[in-house]
Design a protein around this motif. Structure first.
Motif, short mmCIF file in Angstrom:
data_model
loop_
_atom_site.label_atom_id
_atom_site.label_comp_id
_atom_site.label_asym_id
_atom_site.label_seq_id
_atom_site.Cartn_x
_atom_site.Cartn_y
_atom_site.Cartn_z
N MET A 175 0.83 -1.20 0.00
CA MET A 175 0.00 0.00 0.00
C MET A 175 0.87 1.26 0.00
O MET A 175 1.98 1.26 0.53
CB MET A 175 -0.91 0.02 1.24
CG MET A 175 -2.13 -0.86 1.15
SD MET A 175 -3.24 -0.67 2.58
CE MET A 175 -2.43 -1.76 3.75
N ARG A 176 0.34 2.29 -0.54
CA ARG A 176 0.95 3.61 -0.49
C ARG A 176 0.24 4.36 0.64
O ARG A 176 -0.97 4.61 0.58
CB ARG A 176 0.76 4.31 -1.84
CG ARG A 176 1.41 5.68 -1.99
CD ARG A 176 1.23 6.15 -3.43
NE ARG A 176 1.51 7.56 -3.59
CZ ARG A 176 2.70 8.06 -3.86
NH1 ARG A 176 3.73 7.24 -4.01
NH2 ARG A 176 2.88 9.36 -4.02
N VAL A 177 1.00 4.72 1.69
CA VAL A 177 0.40 5.20 2.93
C VAL A 177 0.88 6.61 3.25
O VAL A 177 2.09 6.86 3.34
CB VAL A 177 0.74 4.28 4.12
CG1 VAL A 177 0.01 4.72 5.37
CG2 VAL A 177 0.41 2.82 3.78
N LEU A 178 -0.07 7.53 3.42
CA LEU A 178 0.25 8.88 3.87
C LEU A 178 0.41 8.85 5.39
O LEU A 178 -0.47 8.38 6.10
CB LEU A 178 -0.86 9.84 3.48
CG LEU A 178 -0.70 11.29 3.97
CD1 LEU A 178 0.47 11.97 3.26
CD2 LEU A 178 -1.99 12.09 3.75
N VAL A 179 1.55 9.35 5.86
CA VAL A 179 1.82 9.39 7.30
C VAL A 179 2.03 10.84 7.70
O VAL A 179 2.97 11.49 7.23
CB VAL A 179 3.06 8.56 7.68
CG1 VAL A 179 3.33 8.63 9.18
CG2 VAL A 179 2.90 7.11 7.24
N THR A 180 1.16 11.36 8.56
CA THR A 180 1.42 12.68 9.12
C THR A 180 2.34 12.51 10.32
O THR A 180 2.27 11.52 11.04
CB THR A 180 0.12 13.37 9.57
OG1 THR A 180 -0.43 12.69 10.71
CG2 THR A 180 -0.91 13.39 8.44
N GLY A 181 3.24 13.46 10.50
CA GLY A 181 4.21 13.33 11.60
C GLY A 181 5.27 12.29 11.33
O GLY A 181 5.80 11.67 12.26
N ALA A 182 5.63 12.11 10.06
CA ALA A 182 6.56 11.03 9.69
C ALA A 182 7.98 11.24 10.18
O ALA A 182 8.81 10.33 10.08
CB ALA A 182 6.56 10.84 8.17
N VAL A 242 -3.13 8.23 -2.27
CA VAL A 242 -2.65 7.14 -1.41
C VAL A 242 -3.75 6.12 -1.17
O VAL A 242 -4.92 6.36 -1.48
CB VAL A 242 -2.14 7.69 -0.05
CG1 VAL A 242 -0.96 8.63 -0.25
CG2 VAL A 242 -3.27 8.39 0.71
N ASP A 243 -3.34 4.98 -0.62
CA ASP A 243 -4.28 3.89 -0.34
C ASP A 243 -4.75 3.88 1.11
O ASP A 243 -5.74 3.22 1.44
CB ASP A 243 -3.62 2.55 -0.65
CG ASP A 243 -3.12 2.47 -2.08
OD1 ASP A 243 -3.91 2.69 -3.01
OD2 ASP A 243 -1.90 2.21 -2.27
N ALA A 244 -4.03 4.57 1.98
CA ALA A 244 -4.37 4.60 3.40
C ALA A 244 -3.72 5.81 4.03
O ALA A 244 -2.77 6.39 3.47
CB ALA A 244 -3.90 3.32 4.10
N VAL A 245 -4.22 6.18 5.22
CA VAL A 245 -3.68 7.34 5.94
C VAL A 245 -3.42 6.95 7.39
O VAL A 245 -4.26 6.32 8.04
CB VAL A 245 -4.67 8.53 5.91
CG1 VAL A 245 -4.10 9.71 6.70
CG2 VAL A 245 -4.99 8.94 4.48
N VAL A 246 -2.25 7.33 7.89
CA VAL A 246 -1.93 7.21 9.31
C VAL A 246 -1.71 8.61 9.84
O VAL A 246 -0.78 9.30 9.42
CB VAL A 246 -0.66 6.36 9.55
CG1 VAL A 246 -0.29 6.39 11.03
CG2 VAL A 246 -0.87 4.93 9.09
N HIS A 247 -2.59 9.05 10.74
CA HIS A 247 -2.46 10.38 11.34
C HIS A 247 -1.73 10.23 12.66
O HIS A 247 -2.31 9.86 13.68
CB HIS A 247 -3.85 10.98 11.54
CG HIS A 247 -3.84 12.39 12.06
ND1 HIS A 247 -2.79 13.26 11.90
CD2 HIS A 247 -4.79 13.09 12.77
CE1 HIS A 247 -3.07 14.41 12.45
NE2 HIS A 247 -4.28 14.34 13.00
N ALA A 248 -0.42 10.47 12.62
CA ALA A 248 0.42 10.30 13.81
C ALA A 248 0.96 11.63 14.32
O ALA A 248 1.79 11.64 15.22
CB ALA A 248 1.58 9.35 13.50
N ALA A 249 0.48 12.73 13.75
CA ALA A 249 0.90 14.04 14.22
C ALA A 249 -0.07 14.60 15.24
O ALA A 249 -0.08 15.79 15.51
CB ALA A 249 1.04 15.00 13.04
#
Length: 296
Positions: free
Chosen positions: A1-8, A65-72
């Protein structure tokens, strides 16, 4: 998957990005500037220009993207407004797509637990600084009806990679000869190593059902005074500790002082049973003691 990560490039987001990349997923970091984009590229990730306070830029980043991880996600009331706006922008951009959205919440939503470990089904009694998350979580879970595959992760106290809160005690020991702990030190912390937490995010991304919640917590809860002693040992202060009265700490740290002094037992068993999560890293006490300078 192509994953957008905030706070990477942050503590949790950085560990998650590394874990996703190691598992073969493509990582896209959200970048506010050319400098941020260059940093992400140097780390081997793709960069998408966007700002958590700009809903249009978030919607544009989510499209590719295929998914999002909001880590910020912040843990303070002052940043609640932009976290709410960013999360809602992500939800709106994902409606009808069935794409996965992992939201970083936290165990402060349980408040003081007493001697019964909090599970994902426990009633919420949030600390004031994270009260906004209770309604926001409900919006994420409710968005499942609109085709958003929302998953909520509630980390306990995160340590590893020189996490700020533990290093605050370490730094006070180096500077003043004793590690300061907020309150009387009898309150307990349930913890999780950031790399174990990143493993949980990967499992949740790949396996968790929509509208699910998982505590990122591992091991027995540890009295804060014992954590302070380990920080003192690691800093070369021979285990010396000093109480930082709560009212005094509040003047310096605001509402975060109440989080440090909160007594919590939290269970991470659901993630272990449902997702096969197997946390294995060393304890927060061993982490802090490992910072000791090697003998000459």
């Amino acid at each position: 998957m192509r994953v957008l990560v905030t706070g990477a490039t942050g503590l949790i987001g950085g560990a998650v990005a590394r874990r996703l990349a190691a598992a073969g997923h493509g990582v896209v970091g959200l970048a506010r500037s050319e400098a941020s984009a260059a940093k992400l590229t140097d780390m081997g990730y793709h960069a998408a220009y966007g700002d958590l306070e700009d809903a249009a830029s978030i919607a544009n980043a989510v499209q590719d993207v295929d998914a999002v991880v909001h880590a910020a996600s912040p843990n303070d009331q002052n940043s609640a407004t932009y976290d709410e706006a960013a999360t809602r922008a992500i939800i709106d951009a994902l409606r009808g797509t069935s794409k996965r959205f992992l939201y970083t919440s936290g165990c402060f939503l349980y408040g003081a637990t007493g001697d019964t470990p909090a599970t994902e089904d426990s009633p919420l009694d949030p600390l004031e600084m994270v009260r906004f998350r209770q309604a926001l979580e409900a919006e994420i879970l409710g968005a499942a009806a609109d085709g958003v595959h929302g998953i909520i992760i509630r980390p306990a106290w995160v340590y590893g990679n020189h996490a700020w809160t533990t290093m605050m005690m370490y730094g006070s020991a180096q500077e003043h000869g004793a590690a300061r702990y907020v309150g009387n030190g009898r309150n307990r912390w349930t913890c999780v190593h950031v790399d174990d937490l990143a493993d949980l995010y990967l499992l949740a991304l790949e396996k968790a059902p929509a509208a699910s919640i998982f505590n990122g917590a591992h091991g027995a809860a540890i009295p804060l005074i014992d954590i302070a002693r380990a920080a003192s040992e690691g800093a070369g202060a021979a285990g010396r500790v000093a109480e930082w009265p709560l009212e005094e700490a509040r003047r310096a740290l605001g509402r975060f002082a109440d989080a440090i002094a909160c007594d919590q037992l939290v269970s991470g068993e659901r993630a272990e049973h449902t997702l096969g999560w197997r946390p294995s890293r060393h304890s927060i006490l061993d982490e802090l003691r490992s910072y000791a300078a090697p003998a000459a």
